[in-house]
Write a protein that holds these residues in place. Structure first.
Motif, PDB file in Angstrom:
ATOM      1  N   LYS A 232       1.608 -25.914 -25.317  1.00 16.01           N
ATOM      2  CA  LYS A 232       2.123 -27.240 -26.345  1.00 16.01           C
ATOM      3  C   LYS A 232       2.906 -28.077 -25.414  1.00 16.01           C
ATOM      4  N   TRP A 233       3.442 -29.413 -24.846  1.00 13.59           N
ATOM      5  CA  TRP A 233       4.306 -29.807 -24.971  1.00 13.59           C
ATOM      6  C   TRP A 233       4.837 -31.086 -25.756  1.00 13.59           C
ATOM      7  N   ASP A 234       6.322 -31.029 -25.382  1.00 10.94           N
ATOM      8  CA  ASP A 234       7.045 -32.002 -26.772  1.00 10.94           C
ATOM      9  C   ASP A 234       7.265 -33.593 -25.873  1.00 10.94           C
ATOM     10  N   GLY A 235       5.858 -33.697 -25.239  1.00 12.73           N
ATOM     11  CA  GLY A 235       6.787 -35.691 -24.453  1.00 12.73           C
ATOM     12  C   GLY A 235       5.717 -36.427 -25.067  1.00 12.73           C
ATOM     13  N   ILE A 236       5.385 -37.648 -24.233  1.00 11.99           N
ATOM     14  CA  ILE A 236       4.799 -38.814 -24.229  1.00 11.99           C
ATOM     15  C   ILE A 236       3.513 -38.026 -23.644  1.00 11.99           C
ATOM     16  N   ILE A 281       4.344 -37.054 -20.294  1.00 10.78           N
ATOM     17  CA  ILE A 281       5.857 -37.404 -19.872  1.00 10.78           C
ATOM     18  C   ILE A 281       6.309 -36.153 -20.584  1.00 10.78           C
ATOM     19  N   MET A 282       7.523 -35.644 -20.003  1.00  4.96           N
ATOM     20  CA  MET A 282       8.415 -34.820 -20.666  1.00  4.96           C
ATOM     21  C   MET A 282       9.957 -34.771 -19.797  1.00  4.96           C
ATOM     22  N   LYS A 307      22.514 -43.461 -14.001  1.00  2.00           N
ATOM     23  CA  LYS A 307      23.116 -42.798 -14.811  1.00  2.00           C
ATOM     24  C   LYS A 307      22.135 -42.006 -15.859  1.00  2.00           C
ATOM     25  N   THR A 308      21.271 -43.046 -16.539  1.00  2.00           N
ATOM     26  CA  THR A 308      20.426 -42.810 -17.226  1.00  2.00           C
ATOM     27  C   THR A 308      19.325 -41.400 -16.556  1.00  2.00           C
ATOM     28  N   LEU A 309      18.514 -41.909 -15.323  1.00  2.00           N
ATOM     29  CA  LEU A 309      17.614 -41.077 -14.702  1.00  2.00           C
ATOM     30  C   LEU A 309      18.504 -39.163 -14.066  1.00  2.00           C
ATOM     31  N   GLN A 310      19.708 -39.582 -14.098  1.00  2.00           N
ATOM     32  CA  GLN A 310      20.588 -37.888 -13.888  1.00  2.00           C
ATOM     33  C   GLN A 310      20.244 -37.640 -14.895  1.00  2.00           C
ATOM     34  N   GLN A 311      21.186 -37.956 -16.137  1.00  2.00           N
ATOM     35  CA  GLN A 311      21.467 -37.525 -17.635  1.00  2.00           C
ATOM     36  C   GLN A 311      19.524 -37.316 -17.929  1.00  2.00           C
ATOM     37  N   ALA A 312      18.821 -37.617 -18.307  1.00  2.00           N
ATOM     38  CA  ALA A 312      17.575 -37.095 -18.708  1.00  2.00           C
ATOM     39  C   ALA A 312      15.999 -37.543 -17.139  1.00  2.00           C
ATOM     40  N   PRO A 313      15.990 -36.872 -16.488  1.00  2.09           N
ATOM     41  CA  PRO A 313      14.959 -37.209 -15.793  1.00  2.09           C
ATOM     42  C   PRO A 313      14.041 -36.531 -16.582  1.00  2.09           C
ATOM     43  N   VAL A 314      12.944 -37.406 -15.789  1.00  2.71           N
ATOM     44  CA  VAL A 314      11.553 -36.790 -16.425  1.00  2.71           C
ATOM     45  C   VAL A 314      10.651 -36.024 -14.870  1.00  2.71           C
TER      46      VAL A 314
END
Lengths: 530, 333
Positions: A232-236, A281-282, A307-314
């Motif tokens: 059970k993944w904890d995402g959206i 989406i995780m 920067k966001t894409l690099q720090q929090a890839p999904v």
């Protein structure tokens, strides 16, 4: 609006679900489609874009009622609902010959145009309505300008009422209501039409099927071989639609997530046409989930920067296939849908993943595996019956979420504030603290978990032991200790304690503990997984 | 300021000049009781002064013996160095407000009161005071009562609707005062009998003996086995809600008659189907109107959210403050 007010009154005058459904069927059967469309819109919890801010409304209420603004504030704090407070404080108009406008006229000709007016013009409109609308009509009007109606009906119940009226399956109505449904006469007629759904828009998602919490031992579900297990993944939760060369990603709250997750959109371009995937989406890096807090930095960003894409890839983790080759395959067994999904999606295609199922032959083995959930960064397991169809809404029986036990800590009640709606006038919103080098430091707000008797008792105690008042918030003597549960913890710069808890709620009142026995901030910090 | 005629004490108000307490919650030597509700009348006083009309209900509450002295409305009696008069408060049968005349001026203490007419009790009678000590159970401007006739009409329509659907209509209301008021109002419109919860009986009997015209009643406890109460109205105290006693009313619709029903959240929290806004207390406009009628220059608020009313009156130029009677319980007084 008259029949809509009558519907509101009927819904409000009963606690019986069947009586509420019957009232809606009666209303929809006689309402004109342009009004019925708006009724569906409001009853399903949708709201107009904010037309006035609440500070203005309180000022106008004060001016119109002749009451000082502090008394309007006290009243609001007591009632716990601004629309209701305004209806109660504004005087009842005398009897009038005036006909109430139709609901659609009220929305389209009075409310919506307000968005383009200045303060004074908007005040004039609101006051004119207050002067003419009696009792509940004034309350409903106030509800429409301040937010959602909240009259104790769920979207599901509205769907069931429409399905009864139309003589159609409620799944079909739910599907037609998804996505970009607009409150127009034409769209309402389509909603209950016997015609086939040729013309649902390409973007329209399917209604999500939701799992129920497993409260029994899994071996009570039957043979292990009839079941499939996944993490059970904890995402959206999201639905990914690929139709006619276009791509749409919908959240479960039915927001289009266009442009927010470019790495997923990029990967999904290689999917064949006529595909709909259900998944999560995780925040994801190197084949591993990142904490939910990382994903939170992406949720609000419409166009994330480099920067966001690099720090929090999904990544999008697909777990079901709802449409294949343009055909709705929700009625086929889960096992078939899995097999088909494998044919369209290799194990990995960019940031589109097929995490797959967990092999198991014994429930015991699965239970042991579940113990490793925390290290794996998942919430527990999902159990799905292999021969089940993809249903809609929260239907018990075929999909279960088997989560690991939450974290807990013992915190001290330090602030309280009155609740809203059903809990109006009672102190039900609590802030809890733990010990730190700087004394007690707040770490969590919680609203749920106590019984009504405990709430009543605590409410009396809070009133008698208030130390200071800051607007509606009261600080109280640090005396009571509560055990709180939460799902996760992350560092936070926005919180004085430096930590943010995910989904905190009250587990129980620890009357057996003294304040000095509550937990320390450093106990919580140890749980942070970086 | 010269010393006050009254001070908070024993959960009520103490008058040193007359050596008596008004509505004390603890046992005292001599008590003047405004009315027999539990938050005003307690057992254990050495001597009770009350109205003649309120005596039966008071005896039912605190016991019947020779400690009772009853007085007619408007009759002046002396206690210590004070002259005391009980005037109708319009709250329930026999309810009074207390006027105290002494060298330190004229004080009035409201007990609970209302200004709306009620067929079961004498209407509120105002009389000028220097200081008016007022209840303010509903001391916020959101509390404005609709006309009684409208509310009774709502109750009757709800009952009719339950008759059409052949389900019991269970109406919760306080056993002393509210129940009899609702019954007396309904008696003017229908001759249908009403079922009563056992707790209602002695008080209903007391009202009948006092000459209040009430409809025919039947006791739920004496209903025949298998009685289904379809379409019938049942009056029960709020404490009966959710109790096993309720199981006999299959598929019932529930209503609650109270001023608190003015706020939607109160009704929803308690899970009643219907809330009927009928109160035996003064609403916000009546609280203010009564301050004017009393012509007092100083107003003390007790019972309820007094801060709002005091604040409002101060802004109107009156001398006003809030007294916390409950706090006096822990003073050891």
């Amino acid at each position: 609006m008259k029949s809509f007010i009558a519907l509101y009154e009927a819904l409000d005058a009963t606690t019986s679900t069947n009586a509420k459904k019957a009232a809606m069927v009666k209303y929809f059967a006689q309402a004109r489609p342009e009004d019925a469309a708006w009724a569906v819109y409001f009853l399903t919890g949708q709201r107009l874009k904010r037309l006035v801010n609440t500070r203005e409304l309180r000022e106008w209420t004060s001016e119109y009622s002749g009451l000082p603004d502090w008394l309007v504030e006290e009243s609001y704090e007591h009632v716990g609902d601004l629309a209701e407070t305004m209806a109660l404080l504004t005087p009842e108009p005398g009897p009038s010959e005036l006909q109430l406008p139709a609901l659609s006229v009220m929305v389209e000709q009075v409310l919506r145009p307000m968005a383009d007016l200045d303060d004074e013009q908007r005040q004039a409109i609101v006051v004119r309505q207050w002067q003419s609308l009696p009792g509940n009509a004034r309350f409903v009007f106030n509800k429409l300008i301040t937010g959602a109606l909240r009259v104790g009906v769920s979207k599901r119940l509205v769907t069931r009422a429409l399905s009864e009226l139309a003589g159609l399956d409620s799944g079909m109505i739910a599907h037609r209501m998804m996505g970009n449904w607009q409150p127009t006469a034409e769209q309402f007629q389509k909603l209950i039409s016997k015609e086939h759904d040729q013309d649902l828009e390409d973007s329209t998602p399917y209604p999500f099927f939701l799992a129920s919490p497993l409260e029994i031992e899994p071996n009570a579900l039957g043979l292990a071989r009839d079941w499939s297990a996944e993490w059970k993944w904890d995402g959206i939760r999201a639905q990914l639609i690929r139709r006619n060369g276009r791509l749409y990603i919908w959240s479960r709250g039915e927001d289009l997530l266009e442009g927010r997750f470019p790495e997923i959109e990029q990967a999904a371009r290689d999917l064949p046409d006529g595909i709909v995937l259900d998944g999560e989406i995780m925040a994801w890096r190197d084949g591993q989930p990142l904490p939910f807090a990382r994903l939170q930095t992406r949720i609000g960003r419409k166009k994330p920067g480099a920067k966001t894409l690099q720090q929090a890839p999904v990544a999008f983790l697909a777990f079901d296939l709802l449409e294949y080759d343009g055909q709705d395959i929700r009625q086929r067994p889960l096992a078939d849908r899995y097999s088909l999904m494998k044919t369209v999606l290799p194990t990995q295609c960019g940031q589109l993943l097929l995490p797959g199922r967990i092999e198991f032959s014994q429930w015991d083995a699965l239970a042991r595996l579940r113990e490793s959930s925390r290290e794996r960064g998942v919430e527990g397991l999902m159990l799905k019956r292999l021969n089940s169809t993809y249903q809609h809404g929260r239907k018990r029986g075929d999909w279960w979420k088997w989560k690991v036990d939450p974290f807990t800590f013992d915190g001290v009640l330090i602030y309280a504030q009155p609740g809203h709606g059903r809990r109006s006038g009672l102190f039900t919103d609590y802030t809890f603290a733990v010990h730190s080098d700087q004394g007690l430091v707040p770490v969590a707000k919680a609203y749920s978990g106590l019984t009504q008797a405990e709430i009543d008792e605590l409410d009396r105690w809070i009133r008698a032991h208030t130390r200071e008042r800051f607007g509606p918030v009261r600080s109280v003597d640090a005396v009571h200790v509560f055990e709180l549960a939460f799902e996760g913890i992350a560092r936070s710069k926005r919180h004085k304690s430096g930590v943010a808890l995910r989904f905190p709620r009250i587990h129980r009142w620890r009357r057996d503990l003294k304040v000095d026995q509550a937990d320390q901030l450093k106990d919580l910090e140890q749980l942070i997984a970086d | 300021m010269a010393s006050d005629v009254l001070v908070p004490s024993a959960g009520g108000l103490y008058c040193a000049a007359g050596n008596f307490w008004i509505d004390p919650l603890k046992p005292v030597e001599r008590a003047v009781i405004t009315h027999a509700h539990a938050d005003h009348a307690r057992a254990g006083a050495g001597e009770y002064h009350s109205t003649r009309a309120g005596l039966p209900a008071l005896k039912a509450r605190v016991g019947a013996d020779d400690r009772h002295q009853s007085h007619e409305y408007g009759e002046v009696f002396e206690l210590g160095d004070t002259r005391v008069t009980l005037f109708p408060a319009g709250h329930i049968l026999g309810s009074a407000w207390v006027k105290i005349e002494s060298d330190a001026g004229v004080w009035g203490v409201s007990g609970d009161f209302k200004r709306a007419l009620d067929p079961t009790c004498e209407a509120f009678h105002s009389n000028p005071c220097d200081v008016w000590v007022t209840e303010c159970t509903f001391g916020l401007p959101v509390y404005r009562w609709p006309d009684t006739a409208i509310v009774i009409e709502q109750i009757q329509r709800w009952w009719d609707d339950c008759r059409d659907r052949a389900v019991p209509a269970v109406l919760f209301c306080y056993a002393l005062g509210k129940a009899q008021r609702v019954m007396a109002e309904l008696a003017q419109r229908t001759d249908r009998a009403i079922w009563l919860h056992g707790a209602m009986r002695p008080l209903v009997d007391a009202y009948r003996e006092a000459g209040v015209d009430l409809p025919d009643t039947r006791m739920v406890s004496e209903a025949e086995k298998g009685e289904r109460f379809q379409g019938d109205l049942i009056l029960a105290p709020p404490s009966a809600a959710g109790s096993p006693w309720m199981r006999r009313f299959k598929n019932h619709s529930s209503g609650f008659v109270s001023g608190w029903m003015r706020i939607r959240g109160n009704r929803r929290r308690r899970g009643y189907d219907r809330g009927f806004i009928l109160s035996d207390h003064a609403d916000w406009p009546a609280l203010i109107e009564t301050v004017e009628d009393m012509q007092a220059s100083r107003v003390i608020t007790i019972h309820g959210n007094g801060e709002a009313l005091s604040g409002y009156l101060k802004a109107q130029g009156l001398d006003s403050e809030r007294w916390n009677l409950r706090a006096s319980l822990s003073d050891g007084a």
